[in-house]
Design an enzyme around this catalytic site. Sequence first.
Site, PDB file in Angstrom:
ATOM      1  N   LYS A   1       9.576  29.211   3.748  1.00 13.10           N
ATOM      2  CA  LYS A   1       8.519  29.038   2.737  1.00 13.10           C
ATOM      3  C   LYS A   1       8.293  27.556   2.439  1.00 13.10           C
ATOM      4  O   LYS A   1       7.153  27.142   2.213  1.00 13.10           O
ATOM      5  CB  LYS A   1       8.860  29.800   1.450  1.00 13.10           C
ATOM      6  CG  LYS A   1       8.655  31.305   1.594  1.00 13.10           C
ATOM      7  CD  LYS A   1       8.664  32.024   0.267  1.00 13.10           C
ATOM      8  CE  LYS A   1       8.323  33.502   0.473  1.00 13.10           C
ATOM      9  NZ  LYS A   1       8.488  34.310  -0.727  1.00 13.10           N
TER      10      LYS A   1
ATOM     11  N   LYS B   1       7.003  38.780  10.161  1.00 14.65           N
ATOM     12  CA  LYS B   1       7.139  40.004   9.360  1.00 14.65           C
ATOM     13  C   LYS B   1       5.869  40.160   8.525  1.00 14.65           C
ATOM     14  O   LYS B   1       5.205  39.165   8.198  1.00 14.65           O
ATOM     15  CB  LYS B   1       8.382  39.949   8.462  1.00 14.65           C
ATOM     16  CG  LYS B   1       8.269  39.018   7.278  1.00 14.65           C
ATOM     17  CD  LYS B   1       9.217  39.407   6.147  1.00 14.65           C
ATOM     18  CE  LYS B   1       8.881  38.562   4.925  1.00 14.65           C
ATOM     19  NZ  LYS B   1       9.354  39.028   3.665  1.00 14.65           N
TER      20      LYS B   1
ATOM     21  N   LYS C   1       2.906  39.236   2.209  1.00 12.23           N
ATOM     22  CA  LYS C   1       1.745  38.971   1.350  1.00 12.23           C
ATOM     23  C   LYS C   1       1.254  37.552   1.546  1.00 12.23           C
ATOM     24  O   LYS C   1       0.064  37.297   1.656  1.00 12.23           O
ATOM     25  CB  LYS C   1       2.125  39.134  -0.121  1.00 12.23           C
ATOM     26  CG  LYS C   1       2.571  40.491  -0.528  1.00 12.23           C
ATOM     27  CD  LYS C   1       2.905  40.472  -2.025  1.00 12.23           C
ATOM     28  CE  LYS C   1       4.055  41.382  -2.375  1.00 12.23           C
ATOM     29  NZ  LYS C   1       5.367  40.718  -2.359  1.00 12.23           N
TER      30      LYS C   1
HETATM   31  N1  AQP Z   1       7.646  43.213   6.485  1.00  8.21           N
HETATM   32  C1  AQP Z   1       8.575  43.825   5.752  1.00  8.21           C
HETATM   33  N2  AQP Z   1       9.288  44.839   6.295  1.00  8.21           N
HETATM   34  C2  AQP Z   1      10.237  45.481   5.548  1.00  8.21           C
HETATM   35  N3  AQP Z   1      10.501  45.180   4.267  1.00  8.21           N
HETATM   36  C3  AQP Z   1       9.802  44.194   3.692  1.00  8.21           C
HETATM   37  N4  AQP Z   1       9.823  43.662   2.462  1.00  8.21           N
HETATM   38  C4  AQP Z   1       8.911  42.664   2.390  1.00  8.21           C
HETATM   39  N5  AQP Z   1       8.274  42.529   3.565  1.00  8.21           N
HETATM   40  C5  AQP Z   1       8.808  43.461   4.397  1.00  8.21           C
HETATM   41  C6  AQP Z   1      10.685  44.095   1.376  1.00  8.21           C
HETATM   42  O1  AQP Z   1       9.873  44.358   0.249  1.00  8.21           O
HETATM   43  C7  AQP Z   1      10.624  44.071  -0.924  1.00  8.21           C
HETATM   44  C8  AQP Z   1       9.805  43.256  -1.876  1.00  8.21           C
HETATM   45  O2  AQP Z   1       9.479  42.022  -1.277  1.00  8.21           O
HETATM   46  P1  AQP Z   1       8.956  40.801  -2.140  1.00  8.21           P
HETATM   47  O3  AQP Z   1       7.521  40.931  -2.371  1.00  8.21           O
HETATM   48  O4  AQP Z   1       9.745  40.632  -3.351  1.00  8.21           O
HETATM   49  O5  AQP Z   1       9.335  39.579  -1.301  1.00  8.21           O
HETATM   50  P2  AQP Z   1       9.106  39.283   0.184  1.00  8.21           P
HETATM   51  O6  AQP Z   1      10.192  39.851   1.005  1.00  8.21           O
HETATM   52  O7  AQP Z   1       9.009  37.838   0.259  1.00  8.21           O
HETATM   53  O8  AQP Z   1       7.729  40.049   0.507  1.00  8.21           O
HETATM   54  P3  AQP Z   1       6.463  39.394   1.069  1.00  8.21           P
HETATM   55  O9  AQP Z   1       5.402  40.379   1.267  1.00  8.21           O
HETATM   56  O10 AQP Z   1       6.841  38.595   2.255  1.00  8.21           O
HETATM   57  O11 AQP Z   1       5.996  38.500  -0.143  1.00  8.21           O
HETATM   58  P4  AQP Z   1       5.722  36.967  -0.177  1.00  8.21           P
HETATM   59  O12 AQP Z   1       4.850  36.680   1.004  1.00  8.21           O
HETATM   60  O13 AQP Z   1       5.047  36.747  -1.487  1.00  8.21           O
HETATM   61  O14 AQP Z   1       7.046  36.287  -0.082  1.00  8.21           O
HETATM   62  C9  AQP Z   1      11.906  43.362  -0.485  1.00  8.21           C
HETATM   63  O15 AQP Z   1      12.963  44.278  -0.550  1.00  8.21           O
HETATM   64  C10 AQP Z   1      11.633  43.002   0.926  1.00  8.21           C
HETATM   65  O16 AQP Z   1      12.815  42.996   1.709  1.00  8.21           O
END
Ligand code: AQP
Length: 338
Positions: free
Chosen positions: A111, A193, A196
């Site tokens: 990030k 992966k 968002k």
């Molecule tokens: N691609 C993924 N596959 C499986 N699990 C996923 N998670 C996120 N992306 C995937 C799981 O969703 C939960 C919540 O995630 P989060 O929003 O708190 O943080 P993150 O992992 O950083 O999700 P994003 O979508 O990638 O958000 P941004 O881009 O804002 O950082 C977690 O349990 C995560 O493992």
Amino acid sequence: MPRIFSGIQPSGELHIGNYLGAVKNWVALQHQHESFFCIVNYHAITIAFAPDELRRRTRDMAISLLASGLDPARCVVFVQSDVPEHTELAWIFNTITPLGELERQVQFKDKAGRQEQVMAGLLNYPVLQAADILLYLADIVPVGEDQVQHLELSRVVARNWNARFSPDTPFFPEPQAKLTPTRRIAGLDGQAKMSKSIGNTIGLLEPPAVIWDKLRPVVTDPARQRKTDAGDPEKCPVIYPLHKAFSPAETVTQVETNCRGAGWGCIECKKVLHANMEAELVPIQVRAAELHSTPALVDDLLADGGRRARAVARTTIDAVRDRMGLDARSVRAAGVTP
Ligand code: AQP
């Protein structure tokens, strides 16, 4: 009954990676555990954000979680900033976490590489996450694979604090990650992966027609140039894993046979997937539309969740302050008038 905690950032629309990697598991686990699910808005402000949008996304995230099946009668659903003990414990944990542990976190490096200016909050993100979990003395944390390293750090934090302030009987448990079979869903680009902040997502509440427009151009096994070419499902980075998540077992077997034997073209295979996704997602979308029309009800549910979470958090913080000599009582006991 082991306690579980997990969180999700209101940094955008809940996508099927979040749903399959975490939220679907939460819905199942709420029946077997005392469960706390948190919309972690303090985490979401570690990257650029607009206040009004954050407010809207926080409520939208609550709607998506409730529509997915989280039931406030069975679990506590709340917003992180409604429970100030999260940041209090995070500060305490910052004082016992070696900097090197934070600098080697893969998500930080990833990030940070996408930011013009990196703020300290991004580096300290996993310390706040450790506070989120340990505040509820949670034993189990259902997350996707990307969070496993952060969970390891939470265990280090628990161990460090226990060694220093509760050496005889460990106060904090060392929480364990609980992964689903779909622990990492690839984004529509087939590489990173689904995330968002990258924007390679299928939103949980996107209409079926929009989902189809996203699925149709998705890369499949590159060896399949024509419908008559045999393919290998294991080399299909998005569609085959989504079949395994959304389609019944017999359909997954059909997909494997028809890919290897060039029975179905990729578009045909995607149409079958789309129908199965529609069957699972449309009922969630209907519930979400109902909740959208009653925002006051959603706000009340969150406020109630915040009160229930805070009651537990307060007990932990009181015990932590007591063991660290931070409580007013210990100041008075030392003969000092606060
Ligand atoms: N691609 C993924 N596959 C499986 N699990 C996923 N998670 C996120 N992306 C995937 C799981 O969703 C939960 C919540 O995630 P989060 O929003 O708190 O943080 P993150 O992992 O950083 O999700 P994003 O979508 O990638 O958000 P941004 O881009 O804002 O950082 C977690 O349990 C995560 O493992």
